[in-house]
Design a protein around this motif. Structure first.
Motif, PDB file in Angstrom:
ATOM      1  N   THR A   7       4.614 -70.311  27.335  1.00 44.52           N
ATOM      2  CA  THR A   7       4.422 -70.723  25.946  1.00 44.52           C
ATOM      3  C   THR A   7       3.070 -70.249  25.418  1.00 44.52           C
ATOM      4  OG1 THR A   7       3.504 -72.877  26.620  1.00 44.52           O
ATOM      5  CG2 THR A   7       5.888 -72.763  26.189  1.00 44.52           C
ATOM      6  N   LYS A   8       2.114 -70.042  26.324  1.00 43.57           N
ATOM      7  CA  LYS A   8       0.781 -69.580  25.918  1.00 43.57           C
ATOM      8  C   LYS A   8       0.698 -68.059  25.810  1.00 43.57           C
ATOM      9  CE  LYS A   8      -0.586 -73.862  26.308  1.00 43.57           C
ATOM     10  NZ  LYS A   8      -0.850 -74.692  25.098  1.00 43.57           N
ATOM     11  N   THR A   9       1.582 -67.356  26.503  1.00 44.95           N
ATOM     12  CA  THR A   9       1.484 -65.895  26.563  1.00 44.95           C
ATOM     13  C   THR A   9       2.564 -65.179  25.769  1.00 44.95           C
ATOM     14  OG1 THR A   9       2.832 -65.785  28.587  1.00 44.95           O
ATOM     15  CG2 THR A   9       0.447 -66.039  28.858  1.00 44.95           C
ATOM     16  N   VAL A  10       3.472 -65.926  25.136  1.00 45.82           N
ATOM     17  CA  VAL A  10       4.585 -65.282  24.447  1.00 45.82           C
ATOM     18  C   VAL A  10       4.089 -64.394  23.304  1.00 45.82           C
ATOM     19  CG1 VAL A  10       4.944 -67.245  22.884  1.00 45.82           C
ATOM     20  CG2 VAL A  10       6.839 -65.685  23.375  1.00 45.82           C
ATOM     21  N   HIS A  11       2.979 -64.752  22.685  1.00 42.19           N
ATOM     22  CA  HIS A  11       2.452 -63.927  21.588  1.00 42.19           C
ATOM     23  C   HIS A  11       2.024 -62.549  22.098  1.00 42.19           C
ATOM     24  CE1 HIS A  11       0.461 -62.952  17.796  1.00 42.19           C
ATOM     25  NE2 HIS A  11      -0.578 -62.531  18.503  1.00 42.19           N
ATOM     26  N   SER A  12       1.258 -62.514  23.173  1.00 44.55           N
ATOM     27  CA  SER A  12       0.804 -61.228  23.722  1.00 44.55           C
ATOM     28  C   SER A  12       1.952 -60.448  24.342  1.00 44.55           C
ATOM     29  CB  SER A  12      -0.295 -61.467  24.768  1.00 44.55           C
ATOM     30  OG  SER A  12       0.171 -62.296  25.820  1.00 44.55           O
ATOM     31  N   ASP A  13       2.979 -61.143  24.822  1.00 46.07           N
ATOM     32  CA  ASP A  13       4.132 -60.449  25.406  1.00 46.07           C
ATOM     33  C   ASP A  13       4.925 -59.669  24.372  1.00 46.07           C
ATOM     34  OD1 ASP A  13       3.519 -61.384  27.894  1.00 46.07           O
ATOM     35  OD2 ASP A  13       4.893 -63.081  27.834  1.00 46.07           O
ATOM     36  N   LEU A  14       4.752 -60.018  23.099  1.00 48.54           N
ATOM     37  CA  LEU A  14       5.482 -59.335  22.025  1.00 48.54           C
ATOM     38  C   LEU A  14       4.705 -58.148  21.455  1.00 48.54           C
ATOM     39  CD1 LEU A  14       7.016 -62.375  20.116  1.00 48.54           C
ATOM     40  CD2 LEU A  14       8.296 -60.544  21.227  1.00 48.54           C
ATOM     41  N   ALA A  15       3.691 -57.703  22.171  1.00 53.64           N
ATOM     42  CA  ALA A  15       2.877 -56.571  21.703  1.00 53.64           C
ATOM     43  C   ALA A  15       3.697 -55.311  21.420  1.00 53.64           C
ATOM     44  CB  ALA A  15       1.769 -56.269  22.713  1.00 53.64           C
ATOM     45  N   PRO A  16       4.742 -54.977  22.212  1.00 53.34           N
ATOM     46  CA  PRO A  16       5.524 -53.756  21.934  1.00 53.34           C
ATOM     47  C   PRO A  16       6.278 -53.778  20.609  1.00 53.34           C
ATOM     48  CG  PRO A  16       5.876 -54.501  24.199  1.00 53.34           C
ATOM     49  CD  PRO A  16       5.159 -55.600  23.485  1.00 53.34           C
ATOM     50  N   PHE A  17       6.386 -54.951  19.996  1.00 56.18           N
ATOM     51  CA  PHE A  17       7.153 -55.047  18.750  1.00 56.18           C
ATOM     52  C   PHE A  17       6.595 -54.105  17.683  1.00 56.18           C
ATOM     53  CE2 PHE A  17       8.901 -58.217  15.378  1.00 56.18           C
ATOM     54  CZ  PHE A  17       9.884 -57.302  15.065  1.00 56.18           C
ATOM     55  N   ARG A  18       5.273 -54.028  17.556  1.00 57.59           N
ATOM     56  CA  ARG A  18       4.659 -53.157  16.545  1.00 57.59           C
ATOM     57  C   ARG A  18       4.968 -51.683  16.816  1.00 57.59           C
ATOM     58  NH1 ARG A  18       1.063 -53.762  12.611  1.00 57.59           N
ATOM     59  NH2 ARG A  18       0.720 -55.951  13.186  1.00 57.59           N
ATOM     60  N   ASN A  19       4.936 -51.294  18.077  1.00 56.96           N
ATOM     61  CA  ASN A  19       5.247 -49.901  18.425  1.00 56.96           C
ATOM     62  C   ASN A  19       6.699 -49.554  18.110  1.00 56.96           C
ATOM     63  OD1 ASN A  19       2.634 -49.504  19.392  1.00 56.96           O
ATOM     64  ND2 ASN A  19       3.187 -50.209  21.457  1.00 56.96           N
ATOM     65  N   ILE A  20       7.591 -50.513  18.356  1.00 57.43           N
ATOM     66  CA  ILE A  20       9.005 -50.272  18.057  1.00 57.43           C
ATOM     67  C   ILE A  20       9.215 -50.146  16.556  1.00 57.43           C
ATOM     68  CG2 ILE A  20      11.293 -51.367  18.102  1.00 57.43           C
ATOM     69  CD1 ILE A  20      10.623 -52.465  20.838  1.00 57.43           C
ATOM     70  N   LEU A  21       8.468 -50.942  15.795  1.00 53.93           N
ATOM     71  CA  LEU A  21       8.571 -50.842  14.344  1.00 53.93           C
ATOM     72  C   LEU A  21       8.094 -49.471  13.861  1.00 53.93           C
ATOM     73  CD1 LEU A  21       9.529 -53.162  12.422  1.00 53.93           C
ATOM     74  CD2 LEU A  21       7.158 -53.319  11.666  1.00 53.93           C
ATOM     75  N   GLN A  22       7.062 -48.955  14.526  1.00 54.77           N
ATOM     76  CA  GLN A  22       6.550 -47.629  14.160  1.00 54.77           C
ATOM     77  C   GLN A  22       7.553 -46.524  14.479  1.00 54.77           C
ATOM     78  OE1 GLN A  22       3.865 -46.644  12.521  1.00 54.77           O
ATOM     79  NE2 GLN A  22       3.115 -48.731  12.202  1.00 54.77           N
ATOM     80  N   ARG A  23       8.390 -46.744  15.495  1.00 53.05           N
ATOM     81  CA  ARG A  23       9.375 -45.731  15.891  1.00 53.05           C
ATOM     82  C   ARG A  23      10.713 -45.912  15.173  1.00 53.05           C
ATOM     83  NH1 ARG A  23       7.175 -46.955  21.168  1.00 53.05           N
ATOM     84  NH2 ARG A  23       9.009 -48.222  21.652  1.00 53.05           N
ATOM     85  N   TYR A  24      10.788 -46.832  14.270  1.00 52.05           N
ATOM     86  CA  TYR A  24      12.038 -47.112  13.556  1.00 52.05           C
ATOM     87  C   TYR A  24      12.523 -45.868  12.816  1.00 52.05           C
ATOM     88  CZ  TYR A  24      15.297 -49.411  10.323  1.00 52.05           C
ATOM     89  OH  TYR A  24      16.411 -49.792   9.602  1.00 52.05           O
ATOM     90  N   THR A  25      13.804 -45.577  12.961  1.00 47.83           N
ATOM     91  CA  THR A  25      14.397 -44.403  12.292  1.00 47.83           C
ATOM     92  C   THR A  25      15.497 -44.786  11.305  1.00 47.83           C
ATOM     93  OG1 THR A  25      16.056 -44.098  14.044  1.00 47.83           O
ATOM     94  CG2 THR A  25      13.930 -42.967  14.313  1.00 47.83           C
ATOM     95  N   GLY A  26      16.058 -45.976  11.471  1.00 45.89           N
ATOM     96  CA  GLY A  26      17.159 -46.394  10.603  1.00 45.89           C
ATOM     97  C   GLY A  26      18.502 -45.876  11.049  1.00 45.89           C
ATOM     98  N   SER A  27      18.533 -45.096  12.114  1.00 49.40           N
ATOM     99  CA  SER A  27      19.789 -44.523  12.610  1.00 49.40           C
ATOM    100  C   SER A  27      20.575 -45.568  13.399  1.00 49.40           C
ATOM    101  CB  SER A  27      19.490 -43.318  13.503  1.00 49.40           C
ATOM    102  OG  SER A  27      20.662 -42.860  14.144  1.00 49.40           O
ATOM    103  N   ILE A  28      21.875 -45.591  13.186  1.00 50.77           N
ATOM    104  CA  ILE A  28      22.718 -46.536  13.909  1.00 50.77           C
ATOM    105  C   ILE A  28      22.867 -46.146  15.377  1.00 50.77           C
ATOM    106  CG2 ILE A  28      24.009 -47.209  11.854  1.00 50.77           C
ATOM    107  CD1 ILE A  28      26.230 -45.312  12.737  1.00 50.77           C
ATOM    108  N   GLN A  29      22.460 -44.913  15.726  1.00 52.61           N
ATOM    109  CA  GLN A  29      22.528 -44.453  17.111  1.00 52.61           C
ATOM    110  C   GLN A  29      21.235 -44.744  17.874  1.00 52.61           C
ATOM    111  OE1 GLN A  29      23.513 -40.291  16.772  1.00 52.61           O
ATOM    112  NE2 GLN A  29      25.686 -40.700  16.316  1.00 52.61           N
ATOM    113  N   ASP A  30      20.258 -45.311  17.201  1.00 52.29           N
ATOM    114  CA  ASP A  30      18.978 -45.630  17.825  1.00 52.29           C
ATOM    115  C   ASP A  30      18.978 -47.104  18.242  1.00 52.29           C
ATOM    116  OD1 ASP A  30      16.401 -45.871  18.677  1.00 52.29           O
ATOM    117  OD2 ASP A  30      15.474 -45.680  16.700  1.00 52.29           O
ATOM    118  N   PRO A  31      18.950 -47.403  19.550  1.00 51.54           N
ATOM    119  CA  PRO A  31      19.003 -48.801  20.013  1.00 51.54           C
ATOM    120  C   PRO A  31      17.845 -49.641  19.479  1.00 51.54           C
ATOM    121  CG  PRO A  31      19.385 -47.286  21.836  1.00 51.54           C
ATOM    122  CD  PRO A  31      18.927 -46.453  20.680  1.00 51.54           C
ATOM    123  N   GLU A  32      16.644 -49.069  19.422  1.00 52.78           N
ATOM    124  CA  GLU A  32      15.494 -49.820  18.942  1.00 52.78           C
ATOM    125  C   GLU A  32      15.633 -50.165  17.462  1.00 52.78           C
ATOM    126  OE1 GLU A  32      11.980 -48.307  21.984  1.00 52.78           O
ATOM    127  OE2 GLU A  32      12.021 -47.552  19.929  1.00 52.78           O
TER     128      GLU A  32
END
Length: 249
Positions: free
Chosen positions: A108-133
């Motif tokens: 419960t104390k570390t869940v915030h830091s564990d979500l660090a990759p979320f920003r990188n995934i947002l940066q790699r967003y393509t909008g393609s339905i074939q892209d899992p991220e």
């Protein structure tokens, strides 16, 4: 008097065994719930160790269901051996749920830091339905009714926003109650106002707290089980001791 006390302890043991089934079901469901929540957002987490309390909870639940049946059997058979096995398994489960609760509290104390990759995934967003991220981002925004990490402004710094002309955000940011929304920044009032990270954190902390509180409930029920089975074992030994004394006299 001794038989009355022994009968009372037997009834308490049977009731405790039924309560073990109940708390075991709650613990097991909390473990399943955590795994389902993690599966929905697994791409956004840097580690998978947040699921360890879930597996410990499932193992504890399986043992609690078995121990509940064993407790009822031991109370009917009045076997010291069965009662000893019941006592030992209670100790094993107590160790499991204590570990699950401790790890859940840490997570419960570390869940915030564990979500660090979320920003990188947002940066790699393509909008393609074939892209899992990209699909994961869209699904999360639609399911949790959120937009971006903290709000829609997070999309303004993404490569997708620049490549798309900077006219709007993904349609998954649109509030489902406004069918005319197309993600345009001219109508930001039609977008979900909250970010996704906070909602994911709240959901994960909620289920982690369920594991913590259900583990405490298991400990309380087990405390009653320890006392009742200990009294039964003591009364059994005392009755056998008096029986030997009478035979010798």
């Amino acid at each position: 008097m001794r038989k009355t006390k022994q009968h009372f302890s037997t009834i308490v043991l049977q009731m405790t065994s039924q309560l073990l089934w109940l708390v075991g079901l709650v613990v097991g469901l909390s473990g399943v719930y955590l795994l389902l929540k993690f599966r929905q957002s697994s791409l956004f987490f840097s580690h998978t160790y947040i699921t360890i309390p879930a597996y410990l909870a499932l193992a504890s639940a399986a043992l609690l269901l078995a121990i509940g049946g064993l407790g009822i059997w031991a109370s009917l058979r009045e076997s010291v051996w069965l009662q000893a096995v019941f006592f030992y398994l209670l100790v094993v489960v107590l160790c499991l749920v204590a570990t699950a609760a401790a790890l859940a509290h840490v997570n419960t104390k570390t869940v915030h830091s564990d979500l660090a990759p979320f920003r990188n995934i947002l940066q790699r967003y393509t909008g393609s339905i074939q892209d899992p991220e990209s699909n994961a981002v869209d699904a999360t925004q639609e399911e949790l009714h959120c937009c971006g990490i903290y709000d829609y402004h997070d999309w303004l710094t993404t490569r997708w926003f620049n490549h798309s002309g900077g006219g709007g955000v993904p349609h998954s940011c649109c509030n489902s109650s406004h069918p005319v929304c197309n993600g345009s920044l001219d109508l930001v009032s039609l977008l979900y106002p909250e970010g996704c990270q906070m909602k994911i954190e709240e959901a994960m902390r909620f289920v982690l707290h369920i594991i913590i509180w259900s583990s405490l409930a298991v400990a309380l029920v087990e405390a009653v089980g320890f006392v009742s089975v200990a009294r039964l074992m003591r009364d059994k030994n005392l009755s056998e001791y008096h029986l030997v004394d009478r035979e010798q006299d």
